[in-house]
Scaffold this active site. Structure first.
Site, PDB file in Angstrom:
ATOM      1  N   GLU A   8       7.998   3.191  14.015  1.00  0.00           N
ATOM      2  CA  GLU A   8       9.450   4.084  13.112  1.00  0.00           C
ATOM      3  C   GLU A   8       8.653   5.418  13.217  1.00  0.00           C
ATOM      4  O   GLU A   8       7.497   6.207  14.025  1.00  0.00           O
ATOM      5  CB  GLU A   8       8.441   3.426  11.909  1.00  0.00           C
ATOM      6  CG  GLU A   8       8.918   2.227  12.563  1.00  0.00           C
ATOM      7  CD  GLU A   8       8.104   0.915  10.865  1.00  0.00           C
ATOM      8  OE1 GLU A   8       9.235   0.641  10.162  1.00  0.00           O
ATOM      9  OE2 GLU A   8       7.238   0.902  10.711  1.00  0.00           O
ATOM     10  N   ASN A  27       0.367  -1.521   0.132  1.00  0.00           N
ATOM     11  CA  ASN A  27      -0.109   0.036  -0.099  1.00  0.00           C
ATOM     12  C   ASN A  27       0.442   1.238  -0.250  1.00  0.00           C
ATOM     13  O   ASN A  27       0.517   2.350  -0.321  1.00  0.00           O
ATOM     14  CB  ASN A  27      -0.992   0.232   1.065  1.00  0.00           C
ATOM     15  CG  ASN A  27      -0.953  -0.349   2.605  1.00  0.00           C
ATOM     16  OD1 ASN A  27       0.927  -0.913   2.797  1.00  0.00           O
ATOM     17  ND2 ASN A  27      -0.556   0.206   3.093  1.00  0.00           N
ATOM     18  N   CYS A  67      -3.128   1.240   6.632  1.00  0.00           N
ATOM     19  CA  CYS A  67      -3.559   1.360   8.017  1.00  0.00           C
ATOM     20  C   CYS A  67      -3.956   1.590   9.290  1.00  0.00           C
ATOM     21  O   CYS A  67      -4.931   1.198  10.059  1.00  0.00           O
ATOM     22  CB  CYS A  67      -1.868   0.086   8.705  1.00  0.00           C
ATOM     23  SG  CYS A  67      -1.150  -1.250   8.133  1.00  0.00           S
ATOM     24  N   GLU A 122       4.134  -3.542  12.712  1.00  0.00           N
ATOM     25  CA  GLU A 122       3.409  -2.604  12.061  1.00  0.00           C
ATOM     26  C   GLU A 122       2.114  -2.786  11.602  1.00  0.00           C
ATOM     27  O   GLU A 122       2.511  -3.621  10.288  1.00  0.00           O
ATOM     28  CB  GLU A 122       3.355  -1.235  10.942  1.00  0.00           C
ATOM     29  CG  GLU A 122       2.829  -0.181  11.351  1.00  0.00           C
ATOM     30  CD  GLU A 122       1.926   0.210  10.231  1.00  0.00           C
ATOM     31  OE1 GLU A 122       0.812  -0.186  10.366  1.00  0.00           O
ATOM     32  OE2 GLU A 122       2.294   0.782   9.196  1.00  0.00           O
TER      33      GLU A 122
END
Length: 494
Positions: A475, A166, A298, A264
């Protein structure tokens, strides 16, 4: 070639020239040892526009060997040199933004505007971590005697980066930029549907001055390349973005080697709107929280948790806005691009069909569709599902598409319960004019990132990551470099 010329040439020929098509190992493009190839599809037309190397465990072994040798060189590079090289990488990305953005849009299906945002954001990531490269200092420790004690921050070694489809550019760079700043080397495994920008950026880094072997890219399937990469004992940290199920598998794979891990994973993030919020701001915020990148984010605001008094005015505005969105091929720079693959389009469709069979009210959308200009491609209409219960599958399961679920609350406690009512805890947004309410909710919502009155507020300077089944580790921000360094304590007895 100008961006308009690139796009015109693509629509005329159905292909882009000069796309990389082999692995990038030890500073050069090399074919797979098996000789096997995979096809890459344009989601906007559902047709093949290129092919690339289908990697194997043997290719992964070559890449990790190269990264091991590269690490020995890069860890000893002066921090100021690493800083200068990452700054040059940022400059090159901006200079080549047209080419990178066209490939990103074509490979992923997103709009050209979204792709440009990813490229420029990635250049900023290189800049940001360039600034950190020469500031990874240790500390002096007072032991209460004449002994001298201090700490060093060392790079962890070879790192592996499993990149999703994505955000194939920005997710790549948010991992390798801090790794390189810290002095680590990297082996990248891009998603099998979006391989190209990882290969292009690896070659760009060589031109920026990164030594051969420091960044390697192996393309192919998760089973054939991703699995042997994360299982390799020479890899000392794995950064993975993807589904919960695959993330659990990665955890199990790295456990025998006691390898560091950043995960993640999924999200079902709430946008919580209180009665005093501005209806127009809520509707506009909710629109792009879920329909950006066709909902394939996400951290997308896939749940609108809204006060009953605000429900009718906001939904009237939101449905009108959703119906006005123009779908079409990303290179035509429409409002919303394609879904990344036929397989994923089928999954989104199944979710909505199941909701329809349960009697869920569908305010707009609800169907797979195609580019109205060509009748081709993998698209799904902007969809809003209203009046969902807390346990409805459309609330509890990550759909990962342009599908918004609406939940209604009466008071703050119910809003909080609904916001925290899934197994995910990645991001959240709060809309209210009351700063006290905003701060209470921001503290009490279980999420790695909470924004107020602008769902996509924040930036790369802030840490990003999830709790619970949304993963662990952070991150971006200064926290993003911590996974790639380790502290060493040194004491001199006198």
């Amino acid at each position: 070639m100008s961006v308009n010329a690139l796009i015109s040439n693509y629509f005329t020929t159905g292909a882009l020239s000069d796309l990389p098509s082999d692995h990038f190992i030890d500073g050069v493009f090399v074919p797979s040892e098996s000789g096997n190839r995979m096809e890459s599809y344009d989601p906007g037309t559902a047709t093949v526009f290129g092919d690339f190397a289908a990697g194997t465990a043997a290719d992964v072994d070559r890449a990790v060997s190269s990264a091991s040798a590269g690490f020995a060189l890069w860890r000893d590079a002066p921090p100021a040199r690493r800083c200068a090289i990452l700054m040059e990488a940022a400059r090159l990305m901006r200079a080549e933004a047209d080419w990178l953005a066209v490939v990103e849009s074509l490979d992923s299906g997103k709009t050209l505007t979204e792709a440009y945002g990813d490229i420029h954001g990635s250049a900023r990531l290189f800049e940001y971590y360039a600034g950190a490269a020469d500031k990874l200092d240790g500390r002096s420790v007072n032991l209460g005697n004449d002994n001298a004690a201090f700490t060093l921050r060392e790079p962890v070694g070879v790192t592996a980066h499993i990149v999703p489809w994505n955000y194939p550019t920005s997710t790549l760079v948010r991992g390798i930029a801090p790794a390189l700043a810290a002095g680590c080397s990297a082996v990248v495994k891009p998603a099998e549907t979006t391989p190209y920008t990882a290969l292009m950026i690896a070659e760009l880094l060589i031109r920026a001055g990164v030594p051969a072997g420091v960044v390697n890219v192996v393309t192919g399937t998760g089973q054939e390349t991703g699995a042997p990469l994360v299982q390799d004992p020479r890899v000392r940290h794995v950064t993975f973005t993807g589904s919960v199920a695959t993330g659990v598998g990665v955890m199990q794979a790295v456990a025998p080697n006691v390898t560091g891990l950043t995960l993640e994973l999924g999200g079902k993030s709430p946008l919580v709107a209180f009665a005093d919020a501005d209806p127009e701001a809520v509707a506009e915020g909710a629109l792009w929280a879920i329909f950006s990148n066709a909902g394939q984010i996400c951290s997308a605001g896939s749940r609108l948790v809204i006060h009953r008094d605000l429900h009718a005015p906001v939904l009237e505005l939101l449905v009108k806005k959703a119906k006005a969105l123009i779908l079409g091929h990303g290179l035509r720079n429409t409002d919303m691009g394609a879904v990344n693959s036929e397989r994923h389009l089928a999954a989104i469709t199944a979710h909505v069909e199941h909701a329809r069979s349960r009697g869920v009210e569908i305010l707009c959308g609800g169907q797979a569709t195609s580019d109205p200009e060509t009748g081709k491609g993998w698209f799904f209409e902007p969809t809003i599902l209203d009046g969902l219960s807390a346990q409805d599958p459309a609330i509890q399961q990550e759909i990962f598409g342009p599908v918004l679920g609406v939940q209604v609350f009466e008071d703050e406690e119910e809003a909080l319960a609904l916001a925290n009512g899934t197994e995910f805890a990645l991001a959240a947004g709060v809309y209210t004019k009351d700063i006290a309410t905003a701060l209470r909710m921001a503290r009490r919502i279980d999420a790695g990132q909470v924004t107020v009155n602008d769902y996509w507020a924040g930036g790369i300077e802030l840490p990003f990551g999830g709790n619970r089944k949304s993963g662990f580790g952070r991150e971006k921000g200064l926290e993003g470099i911590e996974a790639y360094t380790r502290a060493k304590a040194i004491t001199l007895a006198v």
